[in-house]
Design a protein around this motif. Structure first.
Motif, short mmCIF file in Angstrom:
data_model
loop_
_atom_site.label_atom_id
_atom_site.label_comp_id
_atom_site.label_asym_id
_atom_site.label_seq_id
_atom_site.Cartn_x
_atom_site.Cartn_y
_atom_site.Cartn_z
N UNK A 237 -0.30 -1.49 0.75
CA UNK A 237 0.04 -0.29 1.28
C UNK A 237 1.55 -0.36 1.64
N UNK A 238 2.21 0.68 1.52
CA UNK A 238 3.65 0.92 2.00
C UNK A 238 3.75 1.07 3.47
N UNK A 239 4.31 0.38 4.12
CA UNK A 239 4.39 0.50 5.68
C UNK A 239 5.57 0.95 5.90
N UNK A 240 6.75 0.73 5.18
CA UNK A 240 8.04 1.10 5.34
C UNK A 240 8.79 1.66 4.25
N UNK A 241 9.38 2.88 4.00
CA UNK A 241 9.97 3.06 2.81
C UNK A 241 11.75 3.74 3.23
N UNK A 242 12.53 3.24 2.73
CA UNK A 242 13.99 3.65 3.25
C UNK A 242 14.11 5.19 2.91
N UNK A 243 14.87 5.93 3.77
CA UNK A 243 15.18 7.29 3.78
C UNK A 243 16.49 7.28 3.16
N UNK B 133 -7.45 -0.19 4.08
CA UNK B 133 -7.12 -0.40 2.54
C UNK B 133 -7.81 0.68 1.76
N UNK B 134 -8.81 1.34 2.08
CA UNK B 134 -9.35 2.42 1.39
C UNK B 134 -8.72 3.70 1.38
N UNK B 135 -8.15 4.06 2.65
CA UNK B 135 -7.28 5.11 2.97
C UNK B 135 -6.10 5.33 2.17
N UNK B 136 -5.29 4.04 2.05
CA UNK B 136 -4.28 3.96 1.43
C UNK B 136 -4.41 3.46 -0.23
N UNK B 137 -3.53 4.07 -1.01
CA UNK B 137 -3.59 3.95 -2.39
C UNK B 137 -2.52 3.32 -2.99
N UNK B 138 -2.29 3.06 -4.35
CA UNK B 138 -1.06 2.46 -4.84
C UNK B 138 0.01 3.34 -4.65
N UNK B 139 -0.05 4.62 -4.48
CA UNK B 139 0.92 5.76 -4.37
C UNK B 139 1.79 5.46 -3.17
N UNK B 140 2.97 5.03 -3.09
CA UNK B 140 3.44 4.88 -1.69
C UNK B 140 3.60 6.29 -0.74
N UNK B 141 3.41 5.82 0.60
CA UNK B 141 3.23 7.07 1.40
C UNK B 141 4.46 7.96 1.48
N UNK B 142 4.66 8.97 1.52
CA UNK B 142 5.98 9.72 1.76
C UNK B 142 6.65 9.34 3.12
N UNK B 143 7.84 8.53 3.01
CA UNK B 143 8.70 8.28 4.26
C UNK B 143 8.87 9.50 5.14
N UNK B 144 8.99 9.21 6.59
CA UNK B 144 9.45 10.14 7.23
C UNK B 144 10.73 10.24 7.39
N UNK B 145 11.35 11.60 7.06
CA UNK B 145 12.69 12.10 7.34
C UNK B 145 13.12 12.20 8.67
N UNK B 146 14.47 12.35 9.22
CA UNK B 146 14.70 12.15 10.38
C UNK B 146 14.22 13.31 11.31
#
Length: 800
Positions: free
Chosen positions: A669-675, A368-381
């Motif tokens: 925390x965001x665990x998946x974000x669409x590319x 929880x502390x390592x993740x912030x309200x800012x979404x993590x950058x999704x992995x591209x292909x």
């Protein structure tokens, strides 16, 4: 005990005793089964046949599977109904299995002939006029025969009267010759009229059934079109009234917004519907009695979750899980708060069993502390290639294509096509490639592994509840591209296969095969880094004039090597709207339960359907992960076309005010974000990069692979007219092969020898270890045959 089996060749009816599995308490019970007109029904005894049956399965879409010398299974994928049956010996079991296979063949043939009759009558506009002209001609012949019979009959009658009045025998003899001649003419004319009448009757009876079907089809089509127009008119009127009200109230709402206080703001939020609803097994008091994890140090964001404990029902097994006893279920509604002014909350408007969920920062929670309200950058292909590929660039990877020819701008007269499709099964509709995309259903389901990196991450997580969050996110990602991609994949031919080996760059390889034609079903098997996924996929679909509803009949299994955790789930219902008027759009709705059969943990996801009157964001998904005791551990929320967030439950206690239980969670925390693909892919059927690469030609694949399919390749190249022609030839070839197989089955039955139905090439029939239903399991021989390039077992399903 002697089996009573009576065969009646006139109506293909079979009756007899079988033992049917009921439940674990009673086991197998003796039941009287009747097979007639493609329907398998059962009763307690023969005396009950005058009443309604206790259960039945239509054999048109049934799967018949033999387990051992006495046991066999009859399952219907469309209604998820299964009969587990047992005969007294192997001979009787084989009699029933052979009879069921033959009855299925006849039912399918009858269904196809009925559909073909309706379609042919609608397509041939001159047939009715031709028949009417033929009947009119034969009717004129009857009138002519009638006139000739009257003429000859009158002449015969006059000759008889004259003969009676003669006194000289010599004159009577001469007159008798004339009478015989006139009688012969009368007999000939009568015979001609009888023959003409018989021809007229035969032709009329032949066409009567077809005319009746035509009239019924036109009547049903008109009713559906009238209903559709009425619904469109009601929606149009409702939208107009709603727009007028919004314009009329706009000034009032603007004035009120300037004088409302902050407290009023929070009070208004209390009166609205919840942000999202989650359902999970267990009672609300389990949450209130849970042990506090730690003291709350700082509140940054809060949510209010209502859990009515009285809204409980029995947890029934739906095919994706095994019922382990009756379990109550609670529903949770979540309202997200942006401020921490709790004094403004109006608790009197909440349900008496509401549960308050507060989202806080847990300083001791690493995730929880390592993740912030800012979404993590999704992995591209490219990022996923580097992260999950072989040796980070040390292997010379294959260069794959990044584009395909753009979609041609060709129009289609939709109304003329839809007229013949209303009320039909989707698999019976001859779809032109104008509605398709250059991918088969085998390839489209392989595209579900675009975000397989979530399964790679899950394989490294030790906590089963946290592992469930990644699996839940993966199950949601399979719907991501349908938000802007409405093309229909090609229906695979029986025996068609597809392989996708992306081990070197994406860390997984998948193989699929079309294993059944009636009902249409495909089996898939995928191996990744530390996990294995397999499933058997089929659908039940109906076109209702305004929308197309697709109900998947699949169960997905995934097993992790390190932990041994075995998960299952089923897909939710999909609805395609605006089939006739407007722009096509897809919605997914329903409940999905992901079950860990090793630990008993579960994740309950709810896909919220779109509604004109809902204030929820469209395409919303909510969920909660609970342990085997029913205690919530993680909360999930997001949308199936964009992202999924997870929040860990860190504290639970009862509220002092009203005794309401409270759930406190860490910061989501965001665990998946669409590319999202770049703009140029909009002109390539809105495909993603992985989808573009799925149909790329590849040497060494099986001759039944979807990449080799000619009509699909022609469509990808933009040659739609040629693709439609080849598609028709392929489908006709498949129907011809199926008819030959049906004739062989009927011939084998008439000769008294067992009939072996179609068996898949690379999958074997087995028993699902979770549900107990028949399922196809991957044999693993495909990859070995590919290494040897031995394709001798592959049928020739495409053009020569």
């Amino acid at each position: 005990m002697t089996e009573v089996i009576r065969f009646q060749q006139t109506d293909h009816e079979i009756k007899g005793w079988l033992y049917k599995w009921t439940n674990y308490l009673k086991g197998y019970q003796k039941r009287w089964f009747v097979l007639s007109n493609g329907l398998l029904s059962y009763y307690r005894n023969p005396m009950e046949m005058s009443q309604s049956c206790r259960g039945s399965i239509s054999l048109v879409s049934a799967v018949i599977h033999t387990e051992d010398s006495c046991n066999f299974v009859v399952a219907n994928g469309g209604t998820t109904q299964t009969f587990h049956l047992r005969a007294v010996n192997e001979i009787e079991r084989q009699k029933w299995v052979t009879a069921l296979e033959l009855a299925k063949v006849r039912a399918i043939r009858q269904l196809d002939s009925e559909d073909d009759d309706v379609y042919d009558m609608n397509s041939d506009k001159n047939e009715l006029q031709t028949v009417l002209k033929c009947l009119a001609t034969k009717l004129d012949t009857l009138h002519t025969c009638h006139d000739v019979i009257i003429k000859h009959g009158s002449a015969l009658q006059r000759s008889l009267i004259e003969m009676e009045q003669l006194d000289n025998p010599n004159d009577a003899i001469n007159k008798s010759k004339t009478v015989n001649e006139r009688a012969t003419l009368f007999r000939i004319t009568s015979s001609a009229m009888i023959n003409a009448s018989a021809e007229y009757l035969t032709l009329a009876q032949t066409q009567a059934k077809k005319w009746q079907k035509l009239l019924q089809h036109e009547h049903e089509s008109r009713l559906r079109l009238e209903e559709l127009v009425e619904q469109l008119a009601k929606q149009h009127s409702h939208l107009e009234q709603r727009a007028i009200k919004q314009v009329a109230n706009s000034n009032t709402s603007n004035i009120n917004s300037n004088i409302n206080s902050d407290d009023d703001e929070f009070y208004d939020a209390e009166e609205t519907t919840a942000d999202f609803i989650v359902s999970f097994p267990g009672k609300a008091h389990r949450i209130s009695n849970a042990t506090n994890v730690q003291t709350i140090s700082k509140v940054k964001q809060s949510s209010i979750t209502s859990l009515p404990a009285e809204h409980n029902h029995s947890d029934e097994s739906s095919g994706s899980e095994v019922s382990d006893g009756e379990c109550e279920e609670s529903a949770a509604g979540v309202i997200t708060r942006k401020k921490s002014r709790h004094k403004s909350l109006n608790f009197k408007d909440l349900n008496s069993s509401n549960i308050v969920t507060k989202v806080v920062n847990d300083p001791n929670d690493g995730d929880s502390t390592k993740s912030s309200s800012t979404p993590t950058t999704p992995l591209s292909t490219v990022d996923r290639v580097d992260q999950f590929g072989g040796d980070n660039g040390s292997i010379c990877r294959r260069q794959r294509r990044t584009t395909i020819p753009e979609r041609p701008n060709q129009s289609l007269n939709l109304w003329s096509f839809m007229k013949n499709c209303i009320g039909k099964e989707l698999t019976k509709i001859p779809m032109p490639v104008n509605f398709n995309e250059p991918l088969s259903m085998l390839q489209r389901l392989t595209e579900d592994f675009e975000y397989a990196d979530l399964l790679h991450k899950a394989s490294k997580v030790k906590d089963s509840c946290e592992q469930l969050t990644y699996i839940a996110a993966f199950s949601v990602t399979t719907y991501a591209t349908t938000s802007n991609r409405t093309g229909k994949p090609f229906n695979p031919l029986l025996g068609e296969t597809y392989e996708c080996d992306r081990t070197e760059d994406l860390g997984w390889k998948c193989f699929s095969e079309q294993v059944s034609h009636h009902p249409p079903a495909l089996a898939s098997h995928c191996e990744g880094k530390g996990w294995t996924l397999w499933r058997e996929f089929s659908i039940s679909s109906k076109f209702r004039g305004k929308y197309l509803q697709i109900t998947p009949q699949d169960i997905t299994h995934v097993e992790f090597e390190a932990s041994g955790n075995h998960y299952t789930w089923k897909k939710v219902t999909t609805t395609v709207h605006n089939i006739i008027v407007g722009k096509l759009w897809v919605d997914h709705h329903g409940d999905m339960t992901i079950t860990n059969h090793t630990t008993g943990d579960k994740c309950h996801l709810k896909f919220i359907p779109y509604s004109y009157f809902s204030r929820d964001i469209p395409r919303k998904v909510t969920g909660v992960v609970v342990d085997k005791e029913g205690t919530p551990k993680w909360v999930l929320q997001g949308t199936w076309d964009n992202k999924i967030e997870s929040a860990k439950v860190i504290n639970s206690h009862g509220s002092a005010k009203g005794g309401k239980p409270i759930i406190e969670t860490a910061t989501p925390k965001v665990i998946w974000k669409r590319v999202f693909p770049s703009a140029e892919y909009d002109r390539m059927y809105n495909m993603t990069l992985l989808a573009v690469q799925l149909n790329e030609p590849e040497p060494g694949v099986a001759p039944t692979d979807s990449r080799v399919r000619p009509d699909q390749r022609l469509m990808e190249e933009g040659k739609w007219d040629e693709a439609n022609a080849v598609k028709g030839v392929l489908e006709e070839k498949q129907r011809t092969v199926r008819r030959q197989r049906e004739e062989e089955a009927e011939k084998a039955t008439n000769e008294g020898r067992p009939y072996m139905p179609y068996d898949p090439i690379w999958f074997t029939k087995s028993k699902d270890p979770i549900t107990g239903n028949p399922v196809h399991m991957f044999s693993g021989e495909y990859w070995r045959c590919k290494d040897k390039q031995d394709w001798s077992r592959c049928p020739k399903i495409f053009l020569e």
